[in-house]
Scaffold this active site. Sequence first.
Site, PDB file in Angstrom:
ATOM      1  N   PRO A  62      -7.925   2.498  -6.967  1.00  0.00           N
ATOM      2  CA  PRO A  62      -9.015   3.752  -6.669  1.00  0.00           C
ATOM      3  C   PRO A  62      -8.939   5.053  -7.430  1.00  0.00           C
ATOM      4  CG  PRO A  62      -7.583   2.870  -4.777  1.00  0.00           C
ATOM      5  CD  PRO A  62      -6.871   2.456  -6.011  1.00  0.00           C
ATOM      6  N   GLY A  63      -9.809   5.701  -7.506  1.00  0.00           N
ATOM      7  CA  GLY A  63      -9.998   7.239  -7.795  1.00  0.00           C
ATOM      8  C   GLY A  63      -9.805   8.061  -6.761  1.00  0.00           C
ATOM      9  N   TYR A  78       3.667   9.718 -11.702  1.00  0.00           N
ATOM     10  CA  TYR A  78       2.621   8.985 -10.656  1.00  0.00           C
ATOM     11  C   TYR A  78       1.948   8.129 -11.447  1.00  0.00           C
ATOM     12  CZ  TYR A  78      -0.747   7.895  -7.380  1.00  0.00           C
ATOM     13  OH  TYR A  78      -1.600   7.196  -6.595  1.00  0.00           O
ATOM     14  N   ASN A  88       0.561  -1.116   0.032  1.00  0.00           N
ATOM     15  CA  ASN A  88      -0.047  -0.050  -0.013  1.00  0.00           C
ATOM     16  C   ASN A  88       1.004   1.074  -0.051  1.00  0.00           C
ATOM     17  OD1 ASN A  88      -2.401   1.574   0.932  1.00  0.00           O
ATOM     18  ND2 ASN A  88      -1.036   2.001   2.624  1.00  0.00           N
TER      19      ASN A  88
HETATM   20  P1  NDP Z   1      -1.791   8.435   2.611  1.00  0.00           P
HETATM   21  O1  NDP Z   1      -0.687   9.728   2.295  1.00  0.00           O
HETATM   22  O2  NDP Z   1      -2.546   8.901   3.672  1.00  0.00           O
HETATM   23  O3  NDP Z   1      -0.691   7.326   3.146  1.00  0.00           O
HETATM   24  C1  NDP Z   1       0.287   6.942   2.534  1.00  0.00           C
HETATM   25  C2  NDP Z   1       1.197   5.670   3.454  1.00  0.00           C
HETATM   26  O4  NDP Z   1       2.509   5.376   2.735  1.00  0.00           O
HETATM   27  C3  NDP Z   1       1.537   6.368   4.841  1.00  0.00           C
HETATM   28  O5  NDP Z   1       1.187   5.483   5.486  1.00  0.00           O
HETATM   29  C4  NDP Z   1       3.116   6.567   4.488  1.00  0.00           C
HETATM   30  O6  NDP Z   1       3.607   6.365   5.583  1.00  0.00           O
HETATM   31  C5  NDP Z   1       3.375   5.710   3.327  1.00  0.00           C
HETATM   32  N1  NDP Z   1       4.525   5.918   2.792  1.00  0.00           N
HETATM   33  C6  NDP Z   1       4.740   6.670   1.894  1.00  0.00           C
HETATM   34  N2  NDP Z   1       6.238   6.525   1.594  1.00  0.00           N
HETATM   35  C7  NDP Z   1       6.817   5.400   2.147  1.00  0.00           C
HETATM   36  C8  NDP Z   1       8.079   4.928   2.131  1.00  0.00           C
HETATM   37  N3  NDP Z   1       9.026   5.415   1.457  1.00  0.00           N
HETATM   38  N4  NDP Z   1       8.333   3.980   3.021  1.00  0.00           N
HETATM   39  C9  NDP Z   1       7.236   3.356   3.719  1.00  0.00           C
HETATM   40  N5  NDP Z   1       5.874   3.907   3.771  1.00  0.00           N
HETATM   41  C10 NDP Z   1       5.663   4.998   2.817  1.00  0.00           C
HETATM   42  O7  NDP Z   1      -2.059   8.013   1.125  1.00  0.00           O
HETATM   43  P2  NDP Z   1      -3.171   6.751   0.690  1.00  0.00           P
HETATM   44  O8  NDP Z   1      -3.556   6.190   1.959  1.00  0.00           O
HETATM   45  O9  NDP Z   1      -4.402   7.581  -0.009  1.00  0.00           O
HETATM   46  O10 NDP Z   1      -2.506   6.065  -0.351  1.00  0.00           O
HETATM   47  C11 NDP Z   1      -2.015   4.669  -0.055  1.00  0.00           C
HETATM   48  C12 NDP Z   1      -1.799   4.007  -1.485  1.00  0.00           C
HETATM   49  O11 NDP Z   1      -2.932   4.202  -2.438  1.00  0.00           O
HETATM   50  C13 NDP Z   1      -0.534   4.960  -2.185  1.00  0.00           C
HETATM   51  O12 NDP Z   1      -0.003   3.749  -3.114  1.00  0.00           O
HETATM   52  C14 NDP Z   1      -1.363   5.667  -3.452  1.00  0.00           C
HETATM   53  O13 NDP Z   1      -0.623   5.833  -4.498  1.00  0.00           O
HETATM   54  C15 NDP Z   1      -2.554   4.850  -3.656  1.00  0.00           C
HETATM   55  N6  NDP Z   1      -3.769   5.631  -4.073  1.00  0.00           N
HETATM   56  C16 NDP Z   1      -4.274   6.610  -3.207  1.00  0.00           C
HETATM   57  C17 NDP Z   1      -5.412   7.188  -3.868  1.00  0.00           C
HETATM   58  C18 NDP Z   1      -5.901   8.459  -3.301  1.00  0.00           C
HETATM   59  O14 NDP Z   1      -6.645   9.348  -3.905  1.00  0.00           O
HETATM   60  N7  NDP Z   1      -5.697   8.897  -1.802  1.00  0.00           N
HETATM   61  C19 NDP Z   1      -6.358   6.670  -4.905  1.00  0.00           C
HETATM   62  C20 NDP Z   1      -5.453   5.829  -5.506  1.00  0.00           C
HETATM   63  C21 NDP Z   1      -4.382   5.063  -5.082  1.00  0.00           C
HETATM   64  P3  NDP Z   1       4.903   6.974   6.335  1.00  0.00           P
HETATM   65  O15 NDP Z   1       4.905   8.437   5.672  1.00  0.00           O
HETATM   66  O16 NDP Z   1       4.602   7.121   7.650  1.00  0.00           O
HETATM   67  O17 NDP Z   1       6.020   6.144   5.765  1.00  0.00           O
HETATM   68  C1  8X3 Z   2      -4.699   8.813  -6.897  1.00  0.00           C
HETATM   69  C2  8X3 Z   2      -5.779   9.290  -7.812  1.00  0.00           C
HETATM   70  O1  8X3 Z   2      -6.372  10.730  -9.756  1.00  0.00           O
HETATM   71  O2  8X3 Z   2      -5.134  11.797  -8.053  1.00  0.00           O
HETATM   72  O3  8X3 Z   2      -4.101   7.720  -7.383  1.00  0.00           O
HETATM   73  O4  8X3 Z   2      -4.266  10.151  -9.497  1.00  0.00           O
HETATM   74  S1  8X3 Z   2      -5.473  10.509  -8.808  1.00  0.00           S
END
Ligand code: NDP
Ligand code: 8X3
Length: 255
Positions: free
Chosen positions: A181-182, A151, A85
């Site tokens: 997800p979106g 990205y 994740n």
């Molecule tokens: P958040 O920013 O809320 O959470 C991201 C998590 O990733 C945090 O717990 C952060 O923890 C961790 N993280 C980031 N970099 C590192 C690293 N180098 N090593 C370990 N942990 C890391 O984002 P989301 O929960 O929204 O995102 C989770 C996933 O879902 C991502 O892969 C994102 O690309 C994807 N996603 C998100 C969407 C959105 O719109 N929110 C839509 C589609 C996909 P910490 O900083 O403590 O390391």
């Molecule tokens: C996160 C959704 O549309 O910001 O992956 O890229 S978007």
Amino acid sequence: MSSQTILITGATAGFGWACAERFAEEGWKLILTGRRQGRLEQLAHRLAPAPVHTALLDVRDAASIEAMLAGLPADFADIDVLLNNAGLALGLAGAQEASLDDWNTMIDTNIRGLCTLTRLVLPGMVARNKGHIINLGSIAGTYPYPGGNVYGASKAFVKQFSRNLQADLVHTPLRVTNIEPGLAESEFSIVRFHGDATKANAVYQGSEPLRPVDIAEIVYWVCSMPPHVNICAVEVMPTCQGCGPLFVHRQSQEG
Ligand code: NDP
Ligand code: 8X3
């Protein structure tokens, strides 16, 4: 109640945190990782008395991943689900002006980190004839948008890597799923805009985005299907989101 074990990367916020709560509710053993120690402690405290093992982990650091896996207590060592994740978007600038440092951080986290975790966890799963790799892709891996450059490409990698993993593992009972997800509200946009809350809030203004609990429910559902059912991919958007037309940039008729 389950006695299965899930390893979640990026459990300190957003989807990862919500998944930890959802799987704890179902009695899973949880290996929770991230870079913020305080958040990991807070989450473990919140989930108590659930069986939790926390580990400070930057997924860009392959040696740390190896050490984390080698240091798992015996009752957490057999990982049933790897939830890849951890990930991030940085910036929304056009490719000609985007930060190369931001690009490299996204590549190292979203691609390299995810690959390393997968490669190191898979042999145990294959040896035990049991396991599920769940990756967090994105609609950005399918649909382009201005400023999505690296990205979106990193999530396109995750999409194809997931499919290719499934091909490699087809002779095993292991499963592979890509969740795409979106628009979803988490710390994602704060991170993308380097802490600028005004820009981050504007992303969600006037909309009803997905919530981390929605993603957690989907991840849990994917895991709870019977063993012969592999949900290969789940594309999910909030109801208020849709696809736009292709656009054409036209020359100005003036002058
Ligand atoms: P958040 O920013 O809320 O959470 C991201 C998590 O990733 C945090 O717990 C952060 O923890 C961790 N993280 C980031 N970099 C590192 C690293 N180098 N090593 C370990 N942990 C890391 O984002 P989301 O929960 O929204 O995102 C989770 C996933 O879902 C991502 O892969 C994102 O690309 C994807 N996603 C998100 C969407 C959105 O719109 N929110 C839509 C589609 C996909 P910490 O900083 O403590 O390391
Ligand atoms: C996160 C959704 O549309 O910001 O992956 O890229 S978007």
